[in-house]
Design a protein around this motif. Structure first.
Motif, PDB file in Angstrom:
ATOM      1  N   MET A 147       8.201  14.199  -3.264  1.00 38.64           N
ATOM      2  CA  MET A 147       8.816  13.392  -2.215  1.00 38.64           C
ATOM      3  C   MET A 147       9.254  12.051  -2.808  1.00 38.64           C
ATOM      4  N   ASP A 148      10.550  11.713  -2.646  1.00 40.79           N
ATOM      5  CA  ASP A 148      11.005  10.381  -3.056  1.00 40.79           C
ATOM      6  C   ASP A 148      10.463   9.330  -2.105  1.00 40.79           C
ATOM      7  N   THR A 149      10.512   9.637  -0.812  1.00 42.40           N
ATOM      8  CA  THR A 149       9.930   8.757   0.195  1.00 42.40           C
ATOM      9  C   THR A 149       9.137   9.601   1.190  1.00 42.40           C
ATOM     10  N   PHE A 150       8.213   8.960   1.862  1.00 46.01           N
ATOM     11  CA  PHE A 150       7.409   9.639   2.875  1.00 46.01           C
ATOM     12  C   PHE A 150       7.012   8.611   3.926  1.00 46.01           C
ATOM     13  N   GLN A 151       6.549   9.100   5.065  1.00 45.30           N
ATOM     14  CA  GLN A 151       6.193   8.205   6.162  1.00 45.30           C
ATOM     15  C   GLN A 151       4.704   7.903   6.171  1.00 45.30           C
ATOM     16  N   ALA A 152       4.396   6.679   6.584  1.00 45.03           N
ATOM     17  CA  ALA A 152       3.001   6.253   6.728  1.00 45.03           C
ATOM     18  C   ALA A 152       2.930   5.219   7.847  1.00 45.03           C
ATOM     19  N   LEU A 153       1.768   5.142   8.483  1.00 48.60           N
ATOM     20  CA  LEU A 153       1.526   4.110   9.493  1.00 48.60           C
ATOM     21  C   LEU A 153       0.956   2.895   8.766  1.00 48.60           C
ATOM     22  N   VAL A 154       1.711   1.812   8.768  1.00 45.97           N
ATOM     23  CA  VAL A 154       1.364   0.655   7.950  1.00 45.97           C
ATOM     24  C   VAL A 154       0.949  -0.517   8.836  1.00 45.97           C
ATOM     25  N   LEU A 155      -0.200  -1.080   8.509  1.00 51.50           N
ATOM     26  CA  LEU A 155      -0.687  -2.295   9.162  1.00 51.50           C
ATOM     27  C   LEU A 155      -0.352  -3.462   8.240  1.00 51.50           C
ATOM     28  N   ASP A 156       0.410  -4.424   8.758  1.00 51.45           N
ATOM     29  CA  ASP A 156       0.817  -5.559   7.934  1.00 51.45           C
ATOM     30  C   ASP A 156       0.540  -6.856   8.683  1.00 51.45           C
ATOM     31  N   LYS A 157       0.546  -7.946   7.941  1.00 47.87           N
ATOM     32  CA  LYS A 157       0.209  -9.245   8.524  1.00 47.87           C
ATOM     33  C   LYS A 157       1.129 -10.306   7.956  1.00 47.87           C
ATOM     34  N   GLU A 158       1.674 -11.135   8.853  1.00 42.89           N
ATOM     35  CA  GLU A 158       2.533 -12.230   8.446  1.00 42.89           C
ATOM     36  C   GLU A 158       2.312 -13.399   9.389  1.00 42.89           C
ATOM     37  N   GLY A 193      -9.276  -4.436   3.848  1.00 44.40           N
ATOM     38  CA  GLY A 193      -9.434  -5.095   2.558  1.00 44.40           C
ATOM     39  C   GLY A 193      -8.299  -6.050   2.249  1.00 44.40           C
ATOM     40  N   SER A 194      -7.059  -5.614   2.463  1.00 43.65           N
ATOM     41  CA  SER A 194      -5.895  -6.450   2.189  1.00 43.65           C
ATOM     42  C   SER A 194      -4.693  -5.866   2.930  1.00 43.65           C
ATOM     43  N   TYR A 195      -3.624  -6.633   2.974  1.00 40.50           N
ATOM     44  CA  TYR A 195      -2.386  -6.203   3.640  1.00 40.50           C
ATOM     45  C   TYR A 195      -1.274  -6.123   2.608  1.00 40.50           C
ATOM     46  N   PRO A 196      -0.297  -5.222   2.786  1.00 40.62           N
ATOM     47  CA  PRO A 196      -0.227  -4.179   3.815  1.00 40.62           C
ATOM     48  C   PRO A 196      -1.296  -3.118   3.583  1.00 40.62           C
ATOM     49  N   HIS A 197      -1.576  -2.358   4.662  1.00 42.28           N
ATOM     50  CA  HIS A 197      -2.664  -1.390   4.613  1.00 42.28           C
ATOM     51  C   HIS A 197      -2.300  -0.164   5.433  1.00 42.28           C
ATOM     52  N   VAL A 198      -2.756   0.995   4.970  1.00 40.74           N
ATOM     53  CA  VAL A 198      -2.596   2.243   5.708  1.00 40.74           C
ATOM     54  C   VAL A 198      -3.969   2.672   6.223  1.00 40.74           C
ATOM     55  N   PRO A 199      -4.198   2.686   7.552  1.00 37.74           N
ATOM     56  CA  PRO A 199      -5.494   3.127   8.087  1.00 37.74           C
ATOM     57  C   PRO A 199      -5.646   4.651   8.005  1.00 37.74           C
ATOM     58  N   GLY A 200      -6.780   5.126   8.532  1.00 40.41           N
ATOM     59  CA  GLY A 200      -7.051   6.558   8.582  1.00 40.41           C
ATOM     60  C   GLY A 200      -8.211   6.928   7.685  1.00 40.41           C
ATOM     61  N   ILE A 201      -9.413   7.088   8.255  1.00 42.85           N
ATOM     62  CA  ILE A 201     -10.608   7.319   7.439  1.00 42.85           C
ATOM     63  C   ILE A 201     -10.828   8.794   7.105  1.00 42.85           C
TER      64      ILE A 201
END
Length: 328
Positions: free
Chosen positions: A1-12, A57-65
């Motif tokens: 996969m060149d690109t793929f989707q993820a749920l990203v948690l970010d902070k600004e 831990g840090s941003y950006p981050h992908v959740p999901g345990i």
């Protein structure tokens, strides 16, 4: 996969946002095993990460345990391309990019081969909740529990750990009492195998009584707080409670009386750092004698990645029944 989707948690600028984004392999953290994720699942801890922004831990981050999928690349000889695997716990989804992504890269020491008897989907219906339920039952049985000892109480019974515990215990022949604050879910719990449904207010300690009438041979407790206080006061002689959660609070007020007068056992359940030896043992049991009867629509709902934020809100509010899968 060149690109793929993820749920990203970010902070600004102290503002956080949680949204689906396109990532590349270069965006993933370091690790030995790269996995095409088939399924993840939604847990209370995911809500704490994705909505309350705790344990990040840090941003950006992908959740999901949790995640289950197929190896697409491995730098370690223990796994090869095409292997079906499970990853849960450690810092997956907290300090390390997690399962809410179509592709994940993790350390080899976190990876469990999918046991015979489970599909990838079934593995994620179980997930951390199933691992925790299995660990709880294993510890209770290690401390002498068997079906002849008496009834087993399951607190928070409509949640993931609770629902799976009811199903597993009933399948093993235990007489299960299920506690819930949702009267409308009584039939659901009976279908899973509960013989008795108890309103959660009836098992909430409000007066600090250290010992009450003996009722339970054992209990599975994913709740904590005043619920756990009540359970400790009502265990039979040599009874045990396996505690794995804190939805009802972290503070527990008790005395030594039930411990020294009844010889009870308060067992802590940790699914995060437990050894790989124990982890593999429980996953093998989850594929065998502890495999729940209702690994289907009775206990499971399925959502796409875009709907995960809404479910994270609901799980924190106690509105989610059973298990919610994320199909990647």
């Amino acid at each position: 996969m060149d690109t793929f989707q993820a749920l990203v948690l970010d902070k600004e600028n102290e503002q956080t946002n949680l949204e689906v984004k396109n990532l590349t392999l270069d965006d993933l953290p370091e690790g030995d095993v790269t996995i095409q994720v088939a399924y993840s699942s939604i847990n209370y801890k995911d809500g704490m990460v994705g909505i309350k922004n705790q344990m990040v831990g840090s941003y950006p981050h992908v959740p999901g345990i949790d995640l289950a999928g197929t190896v697409i690349d491995s730098a370690d000889g223990s796994f090869k391309k095409g292997d079906e695997v499970i990853v849960t716990s450690y810092t997956l989804g907290t300090g390390h990019f997690g399962g809410f992504s179509q592709v994940a890269r993790v350390p080899k020491d976190w990876v469990v081969s999918l046991p015979k008897g489970l599909s990838l989907k079934e593995a994620m219906i179980l997930g951390t909740a199933g691992l925790t339920a299995g660990l709880s039952i294993q510890r209770l049985e290690d401390n002498g529990l068997n079906s002849s000892k008496g009834s087993v109480l399951v607190a928070g019974a409509t949640g993931g750990v609770g629902s799976l515990s009811v199903d597993m215990l009933a399948k093993k022949g235990y007489n299960v009492a299920a506690s819930t604050g949702k009267a409308s879910e009584a039939e659901y719990l009976k279908k899973l195998g509960a013989k008795e449904i108890i309103d959660r207010e009836e098992i909430t300690d409000t007066d600090g009584t250290p010992t009450r009438k003996k009722k339970w041979a054992a209990a599975v407790d994913p709740v904590g707080g005043q619920t756990l206080q009540y359970i400790l006061s009502t265990l039979k002689y040599d009874g045990s409670v396996a505690t794995s959660g804190l939805a009802g609070g972290v503070a527990v007020s008790t005395t030594v009386l039930p411990f020294i007068s009844r010889g009870i056992n308060w067992l802590g359940i940790d699914s995060v750092q437990c050894s790989m030896e124990i982890r593999k043992k429980i996953w093998n049991r989850l594929a065998d004698d502890l495999k729940p009867t209702f690994l289907n629509e009775d206990i499971v709902s399925e959502v796409p990645l875009e709907e995960v934020p809404g479910v994270l809100e609901e799980i924190l509010e106690g509105k989610v029944r059973g298990r919610t899968l994320v199909k990647l």
